[in-house]
Design an enzyme around this catalytic site. Structure first.
Site, PDB file in Angstrom:
ATOM      1  N   ASP A  11       0.803  -1.347   0.191  1.00  0.00           N
ATOM      2  CA  ASP A  11      -0.145  -0.045  -0.103  1.00  0.00           C
ATOM      3  C   ASP A  11       0.985   1.349   0.180  1.00  0.00           C
ATOM      4  O   ASP A  11       2.051   1.093   0.418  1.00  0.00           O
ATOM      5  CB  ASP A  11      -0.878   0.047   1.196  1.00  0.00           C
ATOM      6  CG  ASP A  11      -1.833   1.145   1.265  1.00  0.00           C
ATOM      7  OD1 ASP A  11      -2.727   1.129   0.313  1.00  0.00           O
ATOM      8  OD2 ASP A  11      -1.782   1.949   2.037  1.00  0.00           O
ATOM      9  N   SER A  12       0.284   2.348  -0.255  1.00  0.00           N
ATOM     10  CA  SER A  12       1.201   3.539  -0.261  1.00  0.00           C
ATOM     11  C   SER A  12       1.709   3.968   1.184  1.00  0.00           C
ATOM     12  O   SER A  12       2.296   4.855   1.378  1.00  0.00           O
ATOM     13  CB  SER A  12       0.152   4.923  -1.056  1.00  0.00           C
ATOM     14  OG  SER A  12      -0.932   4.839  -0.254  1.00  0.00           O
ATOM     15  N   GLY A  44      -2.821   9.183  -4.114  1.00  0.00           N
ATOM     16  CA  GLY A  44      -4.091   9.660  -4.448  1.00  0.00           C
ATOM     17  C   GLY A  44      -4.080  10.851  -5.659  1.00  0.00           C
ATOM     18  O   GLY A  44      -5.143  10.837  -6.457  1.00  0.00           O
ATOM     19  N   CYS A  74      -4.156  -1.457  -2.304  1.00  0.00           N
ATOM     20  CA  CYS A  74      -4.264  -0.042  -2.690  1.00  0.00           C
ATOM     21  C   CYS A  74      -5.200   0.255  -3.885  1.00  0.00           C
ATOM     22  O   CYS A  74      -4.673  -0.353  -4.721  1.00  0.00           O
ATOM     23  CB  CYS A  74      -2.875   0.467  -2.782  1.00  0.00           C
ATOM     24  SG  CYS A  74      -2.804   2.522  -3.221  1.00  0.00           S
ATOM     25  N   GLU A 159      -3.515   9.507   7.762  1.00  0.00           N
ATOM     26  CA  GLU A 159      -1.894   9.346   7.860  1.00  0.00           C
ATOM     27  C   GLU A 159      -1.468  10.098   8.795  1.00  0.00           C
ATOM     28  O   GLU A 159      -0.320   9.964   9.513  1.00  0.00           O
ATOM     29  CB  GLU A 159      -1.470   9.755   6.297  1.00  0.00           C
ATOM     30  CG  GLU A 159      -1.570   8.633   5.238  1.00  0.00           C
ATOM     31  CD  GLU A 159      -0.618   7.550   5.388  1.00  0.00           C
ATOM     32  OE1 GLU A 159       0.573   7.791   5.703  1.00  0.00           O
ATOM     33  OE2 GLU A 159      -0.957   6.195   5.201  1.00  0.00           O
ATOM     34  N   CYS A 193     -11.065   3.109  -0.839  1.00  0.00           N
ATOM     35  CA  CYS A 193      -9.711   3.471  -0.495  1.00  0.00           C
ATOM     36  C   CYS A 193      -9.600   2.762   0.731  1.00  0.00           C
ATOM     37  O   CYS A 193     -10.296   2.749   1.654  1.00  0.00           O
ATOM     38  CB  CYS A 193      -9.697   4.910  -0.226  1.00  0.00           C
ATOM     39  SG  CYS A 193      -7.903   5.272   0.491  1.00  0.00           S
ATOM     40  N   HIS A 195      -7.592   3.400   3.227  1.00  0.00           N
ATOM     41  CA  HIS A 195      -7.524   4.127   4.542  1.00  0.00           C
ATOM     42  C   HIS A 195      -8.781   4.519   4.859  1.00  0.00           C
ATOM     43  O   HIS A 195      -8.775   4.683   6.240  1.00  0.00           O
ATOM     44  CB  HIS A 195      -6.999   5.511   4.212  1.00  0.00           C
ATOM     45  CG  HIS A 195      -5.499   5.442   3.812  1.00  0.00           C
ATOM     46  ND1 HIS A 195      -5.013   4.785   2.954  1.00  0.00           N
ATOM     47  CD2 HIS A 195      -4.476   5.974   4.646  1.00  0.00           C
ATOM     48  CE1 HIS A 195      -3.441   4.932   2.763  1.00  0.00           C
ATOM     49  NE2 HIS A 195      -3.416   5.828   3.831  1.00  0.00           N
TER      50      HIS A 195
HETATM   51  N1  DGL Z   1      -4.889   3.531   0.385  1.00  0.00           N
HETATM   52  C1  DGL Z   1      -4.928   3.992  -1.046  1.00  0.00           C
HETATM   53  C2  DGL Z   1      -6.004   3.614  -1.865  1.00  0.00           C
HETATM   54  O1  DGL Z   1      -6.812   2.486  -1.542  1.00  0.00           O
HETATM   55  C3  DGL Z   1      -4.364   5.219  -1.381  1.00  0.00           C
HETATM   56  C4  DGL Z   1      -4.191   6.167  -0.481  1.00  0.00           C
HETATM   57  C5  DGL Z   1      -3.174   7.238  -0.964  1.00  0.00           C
HETATM   58  O2  DGL Z   1      -1.987   6.953  -1.137  1.00  0.00           O
HETATM   59  O3  DGL Z   1      -3.910   8.613  -1.506  1.00  0.00           O
HETATM   60  O4  DGL Z   1      -6.318   3.968  -2.689  1.00  0.00           O
END
Ligand code: DGL
Length: 275
Positions: A11-12, A44, A74, A159, A193, A195
């Site tokens: 993941d990012s 993103g 991600c 984050e 997403c 997150h």
């Molecule tokens: N968690 C990631 C996703 O599912 C992206 C979050 C990001 O780095 O912008 O899209």
């Protein structure tokens, strides 16, 4: 054939830990290697080329560390990099290895959830602009009307540990109001997403009654479980023992302090450099 290795999960940043949590709940027998590119998150708002380059570096790093199977946990990486990695890079690197994403299993599952056949997708700007969900859901369930809404402030809230603070309420309510105004017939909202499940309490607080909010972790886990049952040759290339090791491109103490909120266990990560 090279020796077996853990399942790689990328993941990012921290978001993929919500997917990892579900993978371990369903397939606790396997070892996992998690990589968060926290130093370069969020993805993103980044361009296609940059997300592809970063994701390719991450996948290469997980392969070098022995993974035969990597999950892009991600949505942004799945939307912008998965297809090119599968079609262009994998045949050159090692056609026996696999990289799978989170969008297809989610698109498959949503057909059984919505009754109104109006579905909302909340995701990063990159995922929404890629139209990946519209395309995948359209292929599998052409009768479903999809409305995508980006929520650029939500990943920074997670984050930066602000997801459970009062300030987050404004941004969560704003985006739920926006998507419901655009299609009041929506009965199912997908948190597309990784997150966003951290914001679940607030999302449920501001979603209209009767709208189901779904996160994708359980769908991704059951889809991977089915994949490994159908591909015993890949399952045989995964080490077993239930071990988890985490890699981060940021400071490892910082990663550990946040990761335990996602996983409910203490983490001792390792810092690595990508690229
Ligand atoms: N968690 C990631 C996703 O599912 C992206 C979050 C990001 O780095 O912008 O899209």
């Amino acid at each position: 054939m090279s020796t077996a290795g853990p399942i790689g999960v990328f993941d990012s940043g921290y978001g993929g830990l919500t997917i990892l949590h579900e993978l371990r709940a369903v397939m606790s027998q396997y070892d996992y290697l998690y990589l968060g590119d926290n130093a370069r998150a969020p993805y993103g708002t980044r361009s296609f080329d940059v997300v592809y380059r970063y994701t390719r570096q991450a996948v290469a790093s997980l392969f070098e560390r022995g993974c035969h199977l990597v999950i892009l946990a991600c949505n942004t990486a799945s939307a912008k990099a998965l297809r090119t990695i599968q079609q262009t890079d994998l045949p050159l690197i090692d056609p026996e290895r696999r990289v799978l994403g989170v969008i297809r299993p989610t698109a498959e599952a949503v057909g059984d959830i919505t009754r109104s056949r109006h579905v909302g997708i909340l995701a990063t700007t990159g995922t929404i602009l890629s139209r990946s969900y519209d395309i995948e859901i359209g292929k599998l369930h052409p009768d479903i009307q999809v409305t995508g809404q980006d929520c650029p402030m939500w990943v920074p809230l997670v984050e930066n540990h602000e997801y459970d603070k009062p300030g987050a309420d404004y941004f969560v309510k704003q985006k739920l109001d926006e998507i419901m105004q655009r299609d009041p017939a929506i009965d199912t909202i997908i948190l597309a997403c990784t997150h966003y499940p951290l914001l679940m309490d607030k999302i449920k607080k501001y979603a209209p009654q009767g709208v189901t909010i779904v996160s994708q972790g359980t769908w991704v886990a059951s889809s991977l479980d089915a994949y490994l049952h159908n591909h015993p040759e890949m399952a045989a290339r995964i080490t077993r023992g239930g071990q988890l090791h985490c890699l981060t491109t940021e400071n490892s103490e910082k990663f550990d302090a946040t990761a335990h909120h996602f996983l409910g266990q203490q983490i001792k990560s390792e810092n690595i450099v990508l690229g």
